[in-house]
Design an enzyme around this catalytic site. Structure first.
Site, PDB file in Angstrom:
ATOM      1  N   GLU A  37       0.836  -1.199   0.000  1.00 11.31           N
ATOM      2  CA  GLU A  37       0.000   0.000   0.000  1.00 11.31           C
ATOM      3  C   GLU A  37       0.872   1.250   0.000  1.00 11.31           C
ATOM      4  O   GLU A  37       1.760   1.392   0.848  1.00 11.31           O
ATOM      5  CB  GLU A  37      -0.920  -0.005   1.225  1.00 11.31           C
ATOM      6  CG  GLU A  37      -1.698   1.278   1.451  1.00 11.31           C
ATOM      7  CD  GLU A  37      -2.508   1.695   0.224  1.00 11.31           C
ATOM      8  OE1 GLU A  37      -2.290   2.822  -0.273  1.00 11.31           O
ATOM      9  OE2 GLU A  37      -3.339   0.879  -0.235  1.00 11.31           O
ATOM     10  N   ASN A 120      -4.135   4.886   1.260  1.00 12.54           N
ATOM     11  CA  ASN A 120      -3.981   4.575   2.680  1.00 12.54           C
ATOM     12  C   ASN A 120      -4.365   3.121   2.867  1.00 12.54           C
ATOM     13  O   ASN A 120      -4.960   2.513   1.979  1.00 12.54           O
ATOM     14  CB  ASN A 120      -4.852   5.501   3.544  1.00 12.54           C
ATOM     15  CG  ASN A 120      -6.337   5.222   3.407  1.00 12.54           C
ATOM     16  OD1 ASN A 120      -6.970   4.673   4.301  1.00 12.54           O
ATOM     17  ND2 ASN A 120      -6.925   5.603   2.268  1.00 12.54           N
ATOM     18  N   MET A 124      -9.983   2.975  -0.906  1.00 14.32           N
ATOM     19  CA  MET A 124     -11.284   3.632  -0.865  1.00 14.32           C
ATOM     20  C   MET A 124     -12.239   2.948   0.101  1.00 14.32           C
ATOM     21  O   MET A 124     -13.314   3.468   0.393  1.00 14.32           O
ATOM     22  CB  MET A 124     -11.893   3.677  -2.268  1.00 14.32           C
ATOM     23  CG  MET A 124     -11.297   4.748  -3.170  1.00 14.32           C
ATOM     24  SD  MET A 124     -11.470   6.441  -2.511  1.00 14.32           S
ATOM     25  CE  MET A 124     -13.249   6.658  -2.586  1.00 14.32           C
ATOM     26  N   HIS A 427     -16.770   6.084  -9.356  1.00 16.69           N
ATOM     27  CA  HIS A 427     -17.038   4.712  -9.802  1.00 16.69           C
ATOM     28  C   HIS A 427     -16.458   4.433 -11.181  1.00 16.69           C
ATOM     29  O   HIS A 427     -16.943   3.566 -11.884  1.00 16.69           O
ATOM     30  CB  HIS A 427     -18.555   4.466  -9.843  1.00 16.69           C
ATOM     31  CG  HIS A 427     -19.222   4.561  -8.518  1.00 16.69           C
ATOM     32  ND1 HIS A 427     -20.585   4.755  -8.382  1.00 16.69           N
ATOM     33  CD2 HIS A 427     -18.724   4.491  -7.255  1.00 16.69           C
ATOM     34  CE1 HIS A 427     -20.903   4.803  -7.090  1.00 16.69           C
ATOM     35  NE2 HIS A 427     -19.776   4.644  -6.387  1.00 16.69           N
ATOM     36  N   ASN A 461     -12.776  -1.822  -9.957  1.00 17.93           N
ATOM     37  CA  ASN A 461     -13.841  -1.434 -10.873  1.00 17.93           C
ATOM     38  C   ASN A 461     -13.371  -1.395 -12.323  1.00 17.93           C
ATOM     39  O   ASN A 461     -14.180  -1.498 -13.245  1.00 17.93           O
ATOM     40  CB  ASN A 461     -14.401  -0.068 -10.485  1.00 17.93           C
ATOM     41  CG  ASN A 461     -15.088  -0.068  -9.132  1.00 17.93           C
ATOM     42  OD1 ASN A 461     -15.475  -1.119  -8.625  1.00 17.93           O
ATOM     43  ND2 ASN A 461     -15.224   1.103  -8.539  1.00 17.93           N
ATOM     44  N   THR A 473     -19.120  -1.488  -6.185  1.00 20.56           N
ATOM     45  CA  THR A 473     -18.202  -2.143  -5.251  1.00 20.56           C
ATOM     46  C   THR A 473     -18.536  -3.621  -5.066  1.00 20.56           C
ATOM     47  O   THR A 473     -17.648  -4.481  -5.085  1.00 20.56           O
ATOM     48  CB  THR A 473     -18.194  -1.422  -3.895  1.00 20.56           C
ATOM     49  OG1 THR A 473     -17.873  -0.047  -4.087  1.00 20.56           O
ATOM     50  CG2 THR A 473     -17.180  -2.048  -2.951  1.00 20.56           C
TER      51      THR A 473
END
Length: 494
Positions: A37, A120, A124, A427, A461, A473
């Site tokens: 990450e 982070n 999301m 999205h 996505n 999602t």
């Protein structure tokens, strides 16, 4: 430092990357998994949701950190930079407190792309709306059998912790659903009638607890580093590959310059619809469809005034169908920072009519190797414009918004029906889309394995190949389960 090798490395810690980790662990218990990450861990709960932080001032601080850390290039966008971007310019970072704005080649008033990107632990998943509505038949992948897709949706609902009616017993919301049903339910199948919006949330005495990737990862976060580890503030610069086989990844700690190599048996790139194709491009993996077919839905925003006692708290949903292409969300809202007209005395109710847009090969993400972003990867710009059919569909969606507002009560005085810029839904999809065959129009197969590779997968996505209006999602998490199960089945028997 991590071990120099692992069975699976997953780039990105959002919902789909976490779903890969959890499903691989379910089906391959002895697998060693490393998750990478770029941003920091911002909450004590690994991947916890920011809306569970009740202190709004503290939450605002964390939302800055959620964009990759409190680095000056990611502070609120300035008026000067906004004007520069409207004129066609962009800089090395999109991670903005007030969102991502990138001008297009043509009239920016029509084609401005607006969005947000997280960096982070949890991606999301720390900020999403937690809406988990099921896609309509028309939105689903046509080359995945219906029974397989439905089973994957059920698995994804379990991973995300979907609650079909998280605010059950809200009499005002139930009464509104009945009124909306009288107007919209005719001809719908029982599973597509007006209903409560399913949310990934758990009811409690103080309200809802929203689910982040802490829920998706579950017990993985308590495993020893030898079997599962998240490398926070670590950037993947390149997927290293030879002859259609990924051998590992080049990584660098945030703020440092020296890279290190992590050998891996399987690589999963699960960033987002913008950064997944960016990493493949930077790695020299450049199929013809990479970054193409960028698609999103418009949001038509409408404020309505409801007169009811008690006030509504639950969120209602009018699902999209084959005949009704819009997904409509209706929710209580506040106007504490917005001045109301004197005759606006009822409860403010917000509405979003999610309006699909046509898939266009020329709507795409473009990469510039001469301008590295804060990760040291080729910077990104967006080329996007609406079709004439998109414009007509938007007008139809506006009419739907007014119709729904009148069923709720009335359109709120002093508030216009507005269309948000494309990308505002967060999205965006299609940039690493899956396909039925390797014919140059897609990036991966139905299990999200990149064409021409035996052990490289993509997630998020971006793999969705269809036109959608529904929050994706749950959809993309369901698709992730196919790839994860294939990895586990192949590697356990290898």
């Amino acid at each position: 430092m991590p071990s120099p090798s692992t069975d699976v490395v997953i780039i990105g810690s959002g919902p789909t990357g976490s779903a890969y980790a959890r499903m691989i662990r379910r089906d391959w218990p002895e697998a060693r998994i490393v998750m990478v990450e770029a941003g920091p861990q911002i909450l004590p709960e690994v991947g916890g949701h920011l809306d569970n932080v009740l202190d709004l001032e503290k939450r605002a601080e964390l939302e800055i950190l959620a964009q990759g850390g409190d680095r000056s290039p990611r502070l609120s966008i300035s008026k000067e930079e906004w004007e520069a971007r409207r004129a066609g310019g962009f800089d090395a970072s999109f991670l903005r407190r007030s969102g991502l704005y990138i001008a297009n080649e043509s009239d920016p008033s029509e084609n401005l792309f607006a969005g947000f990107s997280a960096a982070n632990v949890g991606g999301m998943g720390t900020k999403w709306s937690t809406g988990t509505p099921t896609p309509s038949e028309a939105e689903r992948v046509p080359f995945i059998p219906a029974d397989e897709f439905e089973a994957a949706i059920g698995i994804a609902e379990g991973l995300l912790g979907t609650n079909k009616d998280p605010r059950a017993g809200d009499t005002t919301a139930i009464a509104l659903r009945e009124k909306l049903g009288e107007a919209f339910n005719a001809g719908r199948s029982p599973d597509r009638t007006v209903r409560a919006m399913p949310l990934a949330a758990t009811p409690g005495p103080e309200g809802l607890r929203y689910h982040g990737t802490d829920v998706v990862l579950g017990p993985l976060v308590n495993e020893p580093a030898e079997t599962f580890q998240i490398l926070a503030e670590t950037i993947c610069r390149r997927v290293v590959h030879e002859d259609g086989h990924a051998v590992g990844v080049d990584l660098v700690r945030a703020g440092e310059t020296e890279t290190f190599f992590l050998s891996a048996g399987t690589v999963v790139v699960a960033c987002d619809s913008l950064h997944t194709p960016q990493l493949l491009f930077a790695s020299g993996i450049r199929p013809e469809a990479l970054g193409r077919n960028l698609n999103d839905h418009f949001i038509i925003s409408q404020m309505a005034e409801m007169r009811s006692d008690p006030p509504m708290r639950a969120m209602n949903w009018i699902p999209a169908t084959n005949e009704f292409p819009f997904s409509v969300t209706i929710h209580a809202t506040t106007l504490s920072s917005i001045e109301k007209t004197p005759d606006f005395t009822g409860q403010p109710v917000g509405m979003g009519v999610f309006c699909p847009t046509d898939i266009d090969w020329d709507n795409r993400v473009v990469f510039d190797e001469t301008k590295p972003d804060w990760r040291g990867l080729p910077s990104i710009s967006i080329k996007w414009k609406p079709s004439e059919a998109d414009k007509a569909r938007v007008e139809e969606a506006k009419a739907v918004a007014i119709r729904v507002a009148n069923i709720i009560g009335r359109p709120a005085p002093g508030f216009a029906t507005i269309m948000q810029p494309v990308g505002s839904s967060l999205h965006y999809q299609g940039t690493v889309r899956m396909g039925e065959k390797d014919d140059g129009t897609s990036v991966c197969d139905r299990n999200s394995r990149v064409w021409g590779f035996d052990n490289l997968y993509v997630a998020g996505n971006g793999v969705i190949p269809t036109v959608t209006a529904t929050n994706p999602t749950l959809y993309s998490t369901a698709l992730a389960t196919f790839g994860a199960r294939q990895i586990a089945a192949a590697r356990r028997t290898a």
